[in-house]
Structure formats: C-alpha cells, structure tokens
Design a protein around this motif. Sequence first.
Motif, mmCIF file in Angstrom:
data_model
loop_
_atom_site.group_PDB
_atom_site.id
_atom_site.type_symbol
_atom_site.label_atom_id
_atom_site.label_comp_id
_atom_site.label_asym_id
_atom_site.label_seq_id
_atom_site.Cartn_x
_atom_site.Cartn_y
_atom_site.Cartn_z
ATOM 1 N N UNK A 158 0.839 -1.284 -0.085
ATOM 2 C CA UNK A 158 -0.096 0.139 0.061
ATOM 3 C C UNK A 158 0.924 1.220 0.029
ATOM 4 N N UNK A 159 0.415 2.138 -0.767
ATOM 5 C CA UNK A 159 0.724 3.600 -0.586
ATOM 6 C C UNK A 159 -0.083 4.613 -0.102
ATOM 7 N N UNK A 160 0.466 5.596 1.118
ATOM 8 C CA UNK A 160 -0.456 6.228 1.538
ATOM 9 C C UNK A 160 -0.843 7.470 0.985
ATOM 10 N N UNK A 161 -1.828 8.121 0.835
ATOM 11 C CA UNK A 161 -2.248 9.077 0.170
ATOM 12 C C UNK A 161 -2.613 10.397 0.744
ATOM 13 N N UNK A 162 -3.412 10.033 1.911
ATOM 14 C CA UNK A 162 -4.281 11.066 2.706
ATOM 15 C C UNK A 162 -4.434 10.716 4.091
ATOM 16 N N UNK A 163 -4.343 11.564 4.970
ATOM 17 C CA UNK A 163 -4.718 11.376 6.349
ATOM 18 C C UNK A 163 -6.107 10.935 6.412
ATOM 19 N N UNK A 164 -6.390 10.239 7.497
ATOM 20 C CA UNK A 164 -7.908 9.949 8.205
ATOM 21 C C UNK A 164 -7.926 10.855 9.560
ATOM 22 N N UNK A 165 -9.181 11.537 9.577
ATOM 23 C CA UNK A 165 -9.571 12.455 10.616
ATOM 24 C C UNK A 165 -10.668 11.793 11.739
ATOM 25 N N UNK A 166 -10.779 12.400 12.816
ATOM 26 C CA UNK A 166 -11.951 11.987 13.487
ATOM 27 C C UNK A 166 -13.371 12.381 12.725
ATOM 28 N N UNK A 167 -14.213 11.392 12.507
ATOM 29 C CA UNK A 167 -15.580 11.945 11.890
ATOM 30 C C UNK A 167 -15.229 11.215 10.406
ATOM 31 N N UNK A 168 -14.356 10.727 10.019
ATOM 32 C CA UNK A 168 -14.301 10.108 8.785
ATOM 33 C C UNK A 168 -14.990 8.795 8.733
ATOM 34 N N UNK A 169 -15.203 8.478 7.594
ATOM 35 C CA UNK A 169 -15.842 6.908 7.422
ATOM 36 C C UNK A 169 -14.852 6.326 6.334
ATOM 37 N N UNK A 170 -14.588 4.937 6.238
ATOM 38 C CA UNK A 170 -13.886 4.468 5.352
ATOM 39 C C UNK A 170 -14.472 3.370 4.442
ATOM 40 N N UNK A 171 -14.092 3.177 3.323
ATOM 41 C CA UNK A 171 -14.788 2.190 2.501
ATOM 42 C C UNK A 171 -13.809 1.603 1.451
ATOM 43 N N UNK A 172 -13.605 0.226 1.471
ATOM 44 C CA UNK A 172 -12.712 -0.480 0.592
ATOM 45 C C UNK A 172 -13.246 -0.980 -0.879
ATOM 46 N N UNK A 173 -12.361 -0.670 -1.724
ATOM 47 C CA UNK A 173 -12.643 -1.285 -3.280
ATOM 48 C C UNK A 173 -11.442 -2.132 -3.478
ATOM 49 N N UNK A 174 -11.684 -3.327 -3.803
ATOM 50 C CA UNK A 174 -10.727 -4.568 -4.120
ATOM 51 C C UNK A 174 -11.264 -5.210 -5.308
ATOM 52 N N UNK A 175 -10.291 -5.077 -6.471
ATOM 53 C CA UNK A 175 -10.906 -5.644 -7.765
ATOM 54 C C UNK A 175 -9.505 -6.503 -8.323
ATOM 55 N N UNK A 176 -10.199 -7.497 -8.812
ATOM 56 C CA UNK A 176 -9.165 -8.496 -9.795
ATOM 57 C C UNK A 176 -8.633 -7.740 -11.091
ATOM 58 N N UNK A 177 -7.202 -7.807 -11.124
ATOM 59 C CA UNK A 177 -6.935 -7.124 -12.336
ATOM 60 C C UNK A 177 -6.097 -8.076 -13.367
ATOM 61 N N UNK A 178 -5.691 -9.437 -12.563
ATOM 62 C CA UNK A 178 -5.112 -10.072 -13.723
ATOM 63 C C UNK A 178 -5.425 -11.579 -12.901
ATOM 64 N N UNK A 179 -5.642 -12.622 -13.879
ATOM 65 C CA UNK A 179 -5.802 -13.945 -13.189
ATOM 66 C C UNK A 179 -4.990 -14.907 -14.192
ATOM 67 N N UNK A 180 -4.051 -15.977 -13.390
ATOM 68 C CA UNK A 180 -3.196 -16.849 -14.112
ATOM 69 C C UNK A 180 -3.361 -18.105 -13.602
#
Length: 329
Positions: free
Chosen positions: A272-294
């Motif tokens: 992972x690369x960190x792009x922005x901070x998380x503050x009190x009051x924020x919510x988080x939501x993930x997106x995980x997607x397959x980009x290659x299958x071998x």
Amino acid sequence: MVGERVRTVEGFAVEAGKVEEFARAVGDDDPVYRDPDAAATRGFEAVPAPLTFVRTTDFPRYRTGEGIDLGFRHEHTLHGEQAYEYDRPLVVGDTLTGETAVVDAYEREGRRGGTMTFAEVETEYRDASGDRVLVSRATAIETDGTVEDGGGGASDGTDDPDAVDVGDRGEDPEWSATDRATADPTAPAPVGSGEVSIGDRAPVVGLGPLDRRDFVRYAGASGDLNPIHYDEPYARASGNPSVFGQGMFTAGVAAHAVADWLGLGSVRSFDVRFRSRVWPGDGLETTVEATDVERVDGGERITIDLRVDRDGGGEDSEPVIVGTAEAVV
C-alpha cells in the motif's frame, strides 16, 4: 548505512490475546482470529494473525536495542509506503526474530519547495527453525516541516506530500456508536473455491464514523505510540489541525477486505501507498478488484488493485490509500 543489516527484533511471540485485540482494532471480527476451531476448519494449524500483524513489533519488549536510527525528526516523519511478502501465514505460537537493513536512501525537492528525505527499510522475519516467514518493506519520508493535507490527496506518507492543501478538520464531530462497521450485501460472495475473473470485486468493507478512540485502540494494539495520533495539544503544536489516524490503521482495514475475499492463507503479497490522512469523523470504504488471473500449479494466481476511500468516495474521489495484492487461490 545502506546495506548494513542488524538484528532488530528478538523473541517476537505471536500471542492469542494480541492477535484478537489487533484484529478488532482494525474492525475485523472474523472468528478465525480468536477461535481455534474456526481456524482449524479453514486449514490453519493454529489461530492465524492478520496480514499486517508484525506492526506489533514496535513494542519495546521485542526490540533488541540495536535498531537503525535514520536521524529523522519524529514529528516530521511520514510513512510513505508499506509492503509485505508472505512465505506462510503467522500463527499463534510462532516466535520470530527480525533483521533490518536500509536498502536505499535519497532526497527529492517537493513541489512547493523544501527537501524530502526518503529511506527504504527492509526487515526479514524468521521463525524458531530459521525459516523465513515474511518480509516487510517500508518507505519513511522526512519533510522540512508539517505536511499539509486535504482535498488533493497525499500525506501520512506519499511520493509528494507537499502537493496538497489542508481542509478544516479541527472541530469535533458528533459521534455515533451505531452502524460503525458495514458490508455491502449486494457485493459478490467471497472467492472460496470458485473461479475469479478480471474485473470481479470483493465485498465492500466499511468502517466509521471514526473517532479518537479508534486511533487510541489501534495504538494500544499495534505499539504505534506516536502521540500525534492521540494527543491533541501535541498534534496541534506540530502544525496539524487535529490528531489523525495511523496509516497502518487504514492499511489494516484494506488487508481485512483482501483476506476476507481471497483467504488469509492464500495471500502472497500486500503493498500500500499512503495518500491522505484519516481524521475524526471520517468513514472508510474499501474497493478491491481483480486485475489479472493466471492459472498456476495448484490454483489461480490473482492480482488485485485496492483502495480505501474516505466516506465511500466513489470512482473519482481521492483515495486515502492505494495498493496491490497477490494471492494463489
């Protein structure tokens, strides 16, 4: 210092109570992290630890005292990137040692002026038999001063933390103890033994709204005791509008989504690369997607892209973290 390898971790015991505490601190209540029967049903010889659990080697009891001092100022040091390579899952009962080396160091000018100093650090963890269990790779960044953060998206580590602006995050939110963790009921089922296709997405993991107690809980679980995450006067004196969440707290939420979908024991790498901070009051939501299958011997090698957005975000939002993972299912 580049290339010098020293023993930094000794007697790191994977303990049942700490595994459960750490999992709960990142919002993961999967029984596999606390119930030996659930672990055995999934093929583990003992209760496994979450993907980012070696963060707990920050506790002084496991440090040898030999550590590598980069000379960075604590209040101006950011965690830019974190990667793991797994030979096998950690399980309760393991006792590990760790050897650390600086593999690269360099400087770069930020877009708004000021020098950023980067250090890439690698730690190899081995079990009591001397077998390698995993490798941790981290990039630390020292800036000339307090990093601004907001709508543009980079901080608590980034390839250019000078490139963003501060939003007004100083006021306490109205916190609610309800609906703090959610999953999208319309999302596809976990992989299990089925096939995965490019473009398939994992069930969404949501967490929040966050408050300071979440940051304190993660600090206690992980050993990341930097006061900038829980001491309001210290955070403000360092030039921040408020305390903010640990980057590895957010990474733990992303790891939760990856392990739920592909299976903890199948994951070979997580980055992972960190792009922005998380503050009190924020919510988080993930997106995980397959980009290659071998197709490989024994199953499928699945490569995924991942991101965590603030408050759901959407495709065009600025992510809090981005990354990749690979698993053999």
